[in-house]
Design a protein around this motif. Structure first.
Motif, PDB file in Angstrom:
ATOM      1  N   LEU A 143       0.823  -1.208   0.000  1.00  0.00           N
ATOM      2  CA  LEU A 143       0.000   0.000   0.000  1.00  0.00           C
ATOM      3  C   LEU A 143       0.859   1.261   0.000  1.00  0.00           C
ATOM      4  N   VAL A 144       1.993   1.220   0.683  1.00  0.00           N
ATOM      5  CA  VAL A 144       2.910   2.367   0.668  1.00  0.00           C
ATOM      6  C   VAL A 144       3.476   2.580  -0.731  1.00  0.00           C
ATOM      7  N   LEU A 149       3.648   5.493  -5.899  1.00  0.00           N
ATOM      8  CA  LEU A 149       3.411   5.508  -7.346  1.00  0.00           C
ATOM      9  C   LEU A 149       2.423   6.609  -7.720  1.00  0.00           C
ATOM     10  N   ALA A 150       1.351   6.770  -6.957  1.00  0.00           N
ATOM     11  CA  ALA A 150       0.376   7.820  -7.247  1.00  0.00           C
ATOM     12  C   ALA A 150       0.988   9.206  -7.076  1.00  0.00           C
ATOM     13  N   THR A 151       1.808   9.386  -6.039  1.00  0.00           N
ATOM     14  CA  THR A 151       2.465  10.677  -5.827  1.00  0.00           C
ATOM     15  C   THR A 151       3.407  11.006  -6.977  1.00  0.00           C
ATOM     16  N   THR A 152       4.167  10.019  -7.426  1.00  0.00           N
ATOM     17  CA  THR A 152       5.083  10.241  -8.546  1.00  0.00           C
ATOM     18  C   THR A 152       4.328  10.589  -9.821  1.00  0.00           C
ATOM     19  N   PHE A 153       3.244   9.878 -10.071  1.00  0.00           N
ATOM     20  CA  PHE A 153       2.477  10.105 -11.297  1.00  0.00           C
ATOM     21  C   PHE A 153       1.837  11.489 -11.315  1.00  0.00           C
ATOM     22  N   LEU A 154       1.415  11.990 -10.158  1.00  0.00           N
ATOM     23  CA  LEU A 154       0.687  13.245 -10.112  1.00  0.00           C
ATOM     24  C   LEU A 154       1.596  14.467  -9.993  1.00  0.00           C
ATOM     25  N   PHE A 155       2.731  14.334  -9.308  1.00  0.00           N
ATOM     26  CA  PHE A 155       3.492  15.523  -8.931  1.00  0.00           C
ATOM     27  C   PHE A 155       4.914  15.579  -9.486  1.00  0.00           C
TER      28      PHE A 155
END
Length: 525
Positions: A143-144, A149-155
């Motif tokens: 989950l971490v 992955l979501a943080t990298t993709f968005l920011f």
């Protein structure tokens, strides 16, 4: 055995994928690494086959760890300027230790919560896998990775930040309070629409004036005050100054395009670089120092056999991350102006002083003081070493530089696992007399050899340039002179007009280049 195979596989994959990381760039490497890590941890959560387990541990998991996390340091380098890079690396090292501290507490919490539960009573995942404590830890890790992955993709973007030149005609006097100029025909209804300065909470704000002195109920509410600092930043973004690119708060943000190179071309480039071989020698000199930090077998055995099983070992282990989490950002900010090698050497001597305290006394207070001093030294030299490696690495080849330079270190550190076992068997046997002081005296001699060798061979590892080396005493005197210059006293003499522009010997090389590029006058204060 399994841990050694996993570490060897991780080192092998880091060598193979280093040139790939440089070709992909920070964003794509992080996305690929986190995706592979999600797949590997998901397989470890759900698998019941030993073949799949060892295949994931030796191939998939090291591959994801080699692609993603090493590019975090490269990203920090490209997202910062030379003025704040040391603080950023110190903050990242502090965050890494905070995560290690929290992960240990999480593992203990899961094991204590599910310690007495049987496999039949545990909850089921996907209908066929029991949530054992280890699987629950792996699930939390997965989950971490999803969050990362979501943080990298968005920011995360593929950019590079460098110092910007602030136009000299944009001064704070532009926003100073000026007396209103009277117009030929003043009227209350017509007023200037230019912003007027205001002060709120100790900070200057620009508040636009309104056309009516008494706003009616049908008028929109007045806009929120705009800080002067933000107003200047907006003006810099709109202005066409001497610097190219998008300007944010005194820094230029530009798009970074990774260059493609083959593995052979990268290896040849590193082999021809004198900087690369100097850094390899530096890494070899610091092998004993890094062994003291990464030794996981010596200290736990010492605490168990010399202080007994009832001794609070967890409290002792918590001293190191606690000191590093709170002191590393502060030390990184206060020592940013000093040369990297001087701070590495100074921190190395502090780290080496810890084992000698245990050799002098085996009391619990000596143990606590030794941990504090050792952690203080680690908080000084470890972030500086990472910052130094990134600062001298060739642009666009940082991952290959760090990976290839670790080859001699990995080969030289292989005997240290065997050495730890021999020291425990000789000085801390399970049955029989123990000699704890001689053990730590020998360990201290091994650790202090790293800063001593760095002092003797410093001309061989220091990059050629105008940077002047400082001894540990010189560092203390320089810090005292810096504080004395910052707080000279109530009486200060004004500088003559002909001496306003000075050579600025107190500035670092990067700051001097900044002053020269902006064509500004600087005075050492």
């Amino acid at each position: 055995m399994s841990y050694g195979l996993w570490a060897t596989a991780g080192f092998f994959w880091s060598l193979v994928t280093s040139w790939m990381n440089d070709n992909l760039g920070v964003r794509n490497s992080l996305l690929a690494g986190f995706s592979i890590s999600i797949a590997s941890t998901a397989l470890l959560v759900t698998t019941q086959s030993e073949v799949v387990l060892f295949a994931v541990l030796l191939f998939v998991s090291p591959l994801g760890y080699s692609i993603g996390p090493p590019m975090l340091y490269v990203g920090i380098k490209r997202y910062t300027t030379e003025a704040n890079r040391s603080f950023a690396f110190g903050l990242s090292y502090s965050a890494m230790n905070a995560a290690a501290f929290c992960s240990g507490a999480t593992v203990d919490l899961f094991n204590l919560y599910l310690k007495d539960s049987s496999a039949a009573a545990q909850q089921q995942v996907l209908g066929f896998v029991a949530l054992s404590p280890n699987r629950l830890v792996l699930l939390a890790t997965c989950l971490v990775y999803v969050l990362a992955l979501a943080t990298t993709f968005l920011f995360v973007r593929e950019i590079q930040v460098s110092s910007a030149c602030v136009p000299m005609d944009l001064e704070m006097s532009e926003f100073a309070a000026e007396p209103p100029q009277e117009s030929p025909s003043p009227s209350p209804a017509s007023s200037s629409s230019s912003p007027s300065p205001s002060i709120k909470g100790g900070e200057r704000f620009l508040v636009p004036e309104h056309s009516s002195p008494t706003p009616s109920a049908f008028q929109s509410p007045p806009p929120r005050p705009l800080p002067v600092r933000r107003y200047i930043s907006d003006r810099l973004e709109a202005a066409e100054g001497p610097c190219e690119g998008q300007t944010h708060g005194g820094a230029v943000c530009e798009e970074f395009l990774p260059s493609s190179q083959s593995l052979c071309e990268t290896a040849l480039q590193m082999g021809r670089s004198h900087t690369f071989w100097r850094y390899c020698l530096l890494s070899l000199l610091l092998v004993n120092l890094t062994w003291m930090v990464s030794s996981d077998a010596l200290e736990p055995t010492y605490l168990l056999r010399c202080f007994g099983p009832a001794f609070p070992r967890g409290m002792v282990f918590a001293i190191n991350p606690f000191v590093i989490v709170w002191l590393t950002p502060v030390l990184a900010a206060t020592t940013a102006a000093y040369p990297h090698l001087d701070m590495i050497r100074f921190g190395g001597f502090l780290t080496a002083a810890g084992p000698f305290l245990l050799a002098a006394s085996t009391s619990p207070w000596a143990l606590v003081l030794s941990e504090v001093i050792r952690s203080l030294g680690e908080a000084i030299w470890s972030p500086k070493l990472v910052d130094y490696s990134m600062s001298i690495a060739p642009q666009g080849r940082e991952a290959s530089f760090a990976s290839l330079s670790s080859v001699p270190v990995f080969v030289a550190s292989i005997p240290f696992g065997w050495l730890s076992g021999q020291l425990i068997a000789a000085y801390l046997p399970e049955d029989g007399p123990r000699d704890c002081r001689s053990l730590w005296l020998l360990v201290g001699g091994l650790v202090i050899s790293s800063p001593l060798l760095l002092t003797l061979l410093e001309p061989c590892v220091r990059e050629p340039g105008p940077v002047t080396a400082l001894s540990p005493l010189g560092l203390v005197l320089a810090a005292y002179q810096h504080l004395a210059s910052r707080y000279p006293g109530p009486v200060e003499e004004a500088l003559p007009a002909d001496e306003e522009r000075m050579a600025c010997d107190c500035l670092t090389e990067a700051e001097q280049r900044y002053e020269d590029s902006c064509d500004t006058s600087c005075v050492c204060i």
